[in-house]
Write an enzyme that holds these catalytic residues in place. Sequence first.
Site, PDB file in Angstrom:
ATOM      1  N   LYS A 198      37.275  38.398  36.763  1.00 61.00           N
ATOM      2  CA  LYS A 198      38.542  39.120  36.880  1.00 61.00           C
ATOM      3  C   LYS A 198      39.501  38.488  35.878  1.00 61.00           C
ATOM      4  CE  LYS A 198      42.495  40.155  39.851  1.00 61.00           C
ATOM      5  NZ  LYS A 198      43.155  39.943  41.174  1.00 61.00           N
TER       6      LYS A 198
ATOM      7  N   TYR B  76      37.941  34.087  38.387  1.00 57.36           N
ATOM      8  CA  TYR B  76      39.274  34.688  38.391  1.00 57.36           C
ATOM      9  C   TYR B  76      40.192  33.854  37.508  1.00 57.36           C
ATOM     10  CZ  TYR B  76      43.655  36.565  40.433  1.00 57.36           C
ATOM     11  OH  TYR B  76      44.889  37.132  40.636  1.00 57.36           O
TER      12      TYR B  76
ATOM     13  N   ILE C 101      40.636  45.154  39.553  1.00 60.89           N
ATOM     14  CA  ILE C 101      41.036  44.655  40.871  1.00 60.89           C
ATOM     15  C   ILE C 101      42.547  44.797  40.917  1.00 60.89           C
ATOM     16  CG2 ILE C 101      41.087  42.682  42.435  1.00 60.89           C
ATOM     17  CD1 ILE C 101      38.451  41.761  41.235  1.00 60.89           C
TER      18      ILE C 101
END
Length: 292
Positions: A161, A133, A203
């Site tokens: 992500k 992330y 997301i």
Amino acid sequence: MFSGSIVALITPFTPDGEVDYISLKKLVDFHVDAGTDAIVSVGTTGESATLTVEEHVKVVAKTVEFAEGRLPIIAGTGANATHEAVTFSRLLNNTGIAGYLSVTPYYNKPTQEGLFLHYNAIAQETDIPVILYNVPGRTAVDMRPETVARLSEIKNIVALKDATGDLSRVAKHREMCKEGFVLLSGDDATGLEFVKLGGQGVISVTNNIAAADMAKMMHLALDGKFDEAASINQRLMTLHKNLFIESSPIPVKWAAHKMGLIANGDLRLPLTQLSEPARPIVAQALSEACIY
């Protein structure tokens, strides 16, 4: 493994500041019914920074319980000390999660080599898939594509992500990372374009309140029906932007409460309720999106 419309789920609280598990179950059922592809439990949007370790683990475990296998649950994890991140992963290993979403260490600004060693240490402690992330706007460190590519070679590091909003990175990551490595957008406003350029999903914060629309849009995009997906995205664009008019998840929690999805929109300090001047702006975005 992970694709489509994934919600960065809010964590509802009671008026006295405890986790509201009744509202949490309602949210999980809402996303199952809407066609959401997966849930991230206790990530940034889930106010991970203000939950205790015990609360964090319990919320993830209860989310898995409430899902009853109907959709995968990804646990938000991460710390700015590698040993703490490893410990967190161990605590969550037996909760039934499908994956970890592990944010880059924040505040202490590690080097690219430090980032590589950090994630390598986490990956060695679990067989559960790990999603990297990268959100430099919050962490003050940017994981470069070269580092992502190195990490993609580790067996159970399976996805990224990318919340940089830099669409040029999609092609770089696609070229540099191993085949099958999954790219997920972490930026609602550019999420559709991200998929058009080769990503596999998003997301999403918007998904908390526009779950059916986000699922339909992502599924159309993944089927190559970008014109139809763009029509939905255009209707949601003001919402994508205005859910960040104040620090997330402040606006989306206010909206979720207004829509009756959670019993109240309380947050834990230092996060506060949506300011009075911002409320009509978010309300107008809900109206334009045709979801309330």
